[in-house]
Design an enzyme around this catalytic site. Sequence first.
Site, mmCIF file in Angstrom:
data_model
loop_
_atom_site.group_PDB
_atom_site.id
_atom_site.type_symbol
_atom_site.label_atom_id
_atom_site.label_comp_id
_atom_site.label_asym_id
_atom_site.label_seq_id
_atom_site.Cartn_x
_atom_site.Cartn_y
_atom_site.Cartn_z
ATOM 1 N N HIS A 1 0.864 -1.337 0.044
ATOM 2 C CA HIS A 1 0.125 -0.030 -0.070
ATOM 3 C C HIS A 1 0.933 1.129 0.045
ATOM 4 C CE1 HIS A 1 -2.528 3.001 1.698
ATOM 5 N NE2 HIS A 1 -1.703 3.183 2.770
ATOM 6 N N TYR B 1 -5.949 9.266 1.835
ATOM 7 C CA TYR B 1 -6.199 9.664 3.016
ATOM 8 C C TYR B 1 -4.761 10.694 3.322
ATOM 9 C CZ TYR B 1 -2.807 5.878 4.569
ATOM 10 O OH TYR B 1 -2.009 5.031 4.676
ATOM 11 N N ASP C 1 -28.433 -20.294 18.129
ATOM 12 C CA ASP C 1 -29.622 -20.713 18.451
ATOM 13 C C ASP C 1 -29.931 -21.949 17.433
ATOM 14 O OD1 ASP C 1 -30.103 -19.060 16.364
ATOM 15 O OD2 ASP C 1 -32.318 -18.641 16.854
HETATM 16 N N1 FFO Z 1 -33.063 -24.967 12.149
HETATM 17 C C1 FFO Z 1 -34.039 -25.072 11.334
HETATM 18 N N2 FFO Z 1 -34.460 -26.361 11.320
HETATM 19 N N3 FFO Z 1 -34.797 -24.324 10.734
HETATM 20 C C2 FFO Z 1 -34.457 -22.998 10.796
HETATM 21 O O1 FFO Z 1 -35.013 -22.195 10.245
HETATM 22 C C3 FFO Z 1 -33.153 -22.479 11.683
HETATM 23 N N4 FFO Z 1 -32.894 -21.353 12.082
HETATM 24 C C4 FFO Z 1 -31.916 -20.771 13.322
HETATM 25 C C5 FFO Z 1 -30.839 -22.010 13.081
HETATM 26 N N5 FFO Z 1 -31.690 -23.374 13.103
HETATM 27 C C6 FFO Z 1 -32.755 -23.599 12.477
HETATM 28 C C7 FFO Z 1 -32.825 -21.150 14.248
HETATM 29 N N6 FFO Z 1 -33.853 -20.105 14.667
HETATM 30 C C8 FFO Z 1 -37.866 -20.876 15.540
HETATM 31 C C9 FFO Z 1 -37.198 -19.665 15.789
HETATM 32 C C10 FFO Z 1 -35.712 -19.213 15.439
HETATM 33 C C11 FFO Z 1 -35.102 -20.203 14.734
HETATM 34 C C12 FFO Z 1 -35.904 -21.478 14.677
HETATM 35 C C13 FFO Z 1 -37.042 -21.790 14.810
HETATM 36 C C14 FFO Z 1 -39.248 -20.967 16.040
HETATM 37 O O2 FFO Z 1 -39.944 -21.825 15.244
HETATM 38 N N7 FFO Z 1 -39.502 -20.494 17.031
HETATM 39 C C15 FFO Z 1 -40.906 -20.777 17.691
HETATM 40 C C16 FFO Z 1 -40.988 -22.156 18.363
HETATM 41 C C17 FFO Z 1 -40.272 -21.925 19.847
HETATM 42 C C18 FFO Z 1 -40.814 -23.187 20.498
HETATM 43 O O3 FFO Z 1 -41.823 -23.866 20.458
HETATM 44 O O4 FFO Z 1 -39.820 -23.709 21.475
HETATM 45 C C19 FFO Z 1 -41.099 -19.635 18.551
HETATM 46 O O5 FFO Z 1 -40.375 -18.988 18.953
HETATM 47 O O6 FFO Z 1 -42.451 -19.389 18.797
HETATM 48 C C20 FFO Z 1 -33.029 -20.248 11.042
HETATM 49 O O7 FFO Z 1 -32.511 -19.203 11.113
#
Ligand code: FFO
Length: 817
Positions: A224, A258, A548
């Site tokens: 650079h 810069y 998550d």
């Molecule tokens: N895994 C799967 N199979 N599908 C996905 O879409 C995803 N995700 C991430 C990573 N892993 C995944 C996880 N994020 C919910 C919310 C966020 C998610 C996945 C699922 C969901 O359905 N929440 C509901 C159910 C809660 C419960 O019953 O415990 C809720 O919050 O009401 C995609 O990025």
Amino acid sequence: MAQPKVVIIGAGIVGTSLADEITARGWTDVTVLDRGPLFATGGSTSHAPGLVFQTNPSKTMSEFARYTATKFGSLEHPGGWCFNPVGGLEVATTPQRLTELHRKSGWAQSWGIDGRLLDAAECATLHPLLDADRILGGFHTPADGLAKSLRAAEAQANRAIARGAQFRPHQDVLEVLNAGGRVTGVRTADGVVDADVVVCAAGFWGAQLGKTVGLTIPLVPMAHQYVKTGQVAELVGRNSDIAEAGLPILRHQDQDLYYREHGDRIGIGYYGHKPMPVDMATLLTDTASEQMPSMLPFTDDDFAPAWRESLHLLPTLGDSKIEEGFNGIFSFTPDGMSIMGEHRDLSGFWVAEAVWVTHSAGVAKAMAEWIIEGAPRTDVHECDLYRFEKPALSADFILETSSQAFVEVYDIVHPHQFREKLRGLRTSPFYTREQELGAFFFEGGCWERPAWYESNAPLLQQLRDRGTHIPERDPWSAKFYSPISIAESVWTREHVAMYDMTPLTRYEVAGPGALDLLQRLTTNNLDKSVGSVTYTLMLDETGGIRSDLTVARLSPTSFQVGANGPLDFDWITRQLPDDGSVTLRDITGGTCCVGVWGPEARELVQPLCADDISHQGLKYFRSLQTYLGAIPVTMMRVSYVGELGWEIYTTAEHGAALWDLLWQAGRDHGVIAAGRIAFNSLRIEKGYRSWGADMTAEHTPKAAGVDFAVRPAKGEFIGKAALESADEPRTMLRSIVFDDPSAIVLGKEPVLIDGARVGYVTSAAYSATIGRCIAYAWLPADIEPGDGVNVEYLGTTRTAVVHTEPVVDPDMTRIRR
Ligand code: FFO
């Protein structure tokens, strides 16, 4: 236990800062080795021009820079200042850049950095060398300034030395020693230095060292250009020898330039030339006897346009000339971010690489926390050593993308702008079908991901015909976007759509120890019947959210984990028991997935399936291994878009047949293929968080609103103790809904109340269901649903109201039926 012995390789700005941070935390058996002399070691620090501009689209990088500025400001060195807070000024010479400066001002506000937009005259008052007629305006950040890199390195080293650290020059590390998967020391020509912890802070030499321990550190040393002018008449007498500079550091990014003062001379840095990657093999032989191997000869021709443009911006330079120049080497990475972390297969070997002086002290602090306390307090996932997908660790990819990062270093980069080269590295079995439907592809994790489908354009027309408001977008938010996505989300809510979920990272975790491992790794109870699917969180030791996951129990000893990317694989791998009772396999590429979602999903799929997939037959958050037609599938009744339906998985060789089967069966229902933009809008409506954007390791489950997935009664898990002793969160993730149906934000904008910054937006999307943009924002915990907030977007203020969650379908009537 005796204190761990630490060896840091590299006495540049990172190594010295790290020695200071580590010894300050009480580990004083620290030895810092450098191949060169102290402290002008000959590495990048030795020639770094030291401009510290703190504002960055990344919150993490901004925090690293802020810590650096603050820390350097407090360092003592007999030679004089280590940080000179002359302020920072970025000027715009094009309307696009002026808009970009508004965005920058937004990031500064979001991350709590003081800054102000100025008109051209104000800029020229601040920096009298500027030709006000050449510029349209600027952005001034008073806390930015100059770091004196070598003094800051030495001052930090001296603090470390006072606590017992040793610094040894002229020590080429020839070998990293290990036994039983742990580092035990390093060998130099002078002998062996024992160590429990070795940190590679060797700058652009680091990739070579990484190789010797089987680690790919994806960085490219790039040359650079930097020059100093002769005396500039206007500057004579302005700066004392001690102060060196008084005018703000200046960026003219439209021309990749810069500037800073060196007494009565000006230093000019240039990124406009072609990328000049440095071949380490030849560098080593060519510069074997050089004091400053990181300073290559100046190449005049490459600098010619820079000088021309500099005379336009700073006409008084015309009386001066370029007096000296060099091509200085420093590290570029595929995504422009630093590289931090511990070797997975060689414990005790750490990496802190590709760090600018700007971020050095912040990186060092986070590293020290990570090494000593087990986790950094700042979210570092964007810098994690293991963030890269496999193809991204190829030499081709590293060179190509790091060169691109050099080209783009001062470019205006749209948040949804995707790489153009090295595309198509990962495609799902549905790819040709998607192409036929006119998919516009985004790239993510090296996957091709449909963002929307041109084939759905007639549905947008239908929406317009029925009088639906389709908001006009400003040119910025209209980029990498199509309103067709609105039609796709409406169609999903009203009929049925197919989503390519193949890029969703998934693992098989199997073996007699699988359940125990997953129970220990995550917060929710997974000890449920075969067929269960559970949403659960992985925490770090401090209770921060690492990821998550969804976990499907496919047999008593085998689980399918839906995850967020390579960092999850890394984390789980590190926790695998030694006894071989669990195997972890990334099955993403060998399998594929279609999400079939919408009120008509069951009518579409049931006729293909001999098993009962009614509401009772296959309940919400249950899975079923069955057949659709002749195709073996695993169905999971999960929906990130918040509709009735399933994620339908099969192995890759059945993928095209599965797509065609569903597509044929869906004809009567007018099934469409829908893309990521609709997907994102629907998940935001439904209150589902996206890890990495909305929540990170900086947040506890309660703060992020996902504590429903934490079941302390189930037993021990990583992070549980920390959660139990955690304070009430001071900030909470909230959904906000904009008042004006045309208001659009994209993410990272500041949130204000009564003119004062209170938080920032994480992700956002236009919601077709409510006809407004919805965003997530981190806000003080006492701000509640119903409260009004303002969001700044490109200099305009958008009003919004904090909403209860989820905004759409709080009673779950759409999913549970
Ligand atoms: N895994 C799967 N199979 N599908 C996905 O879409 C995803 N995700 C991430 C990573 N892993 C995944 C996880 N994020 C919910 C919310 C966020 C998610 C996945 C699922 C969901 O359905 N929440 C509901 C159910 C809660 C419960 O019953 O415990 C809720 O919050 O009401 C995609 O990025």
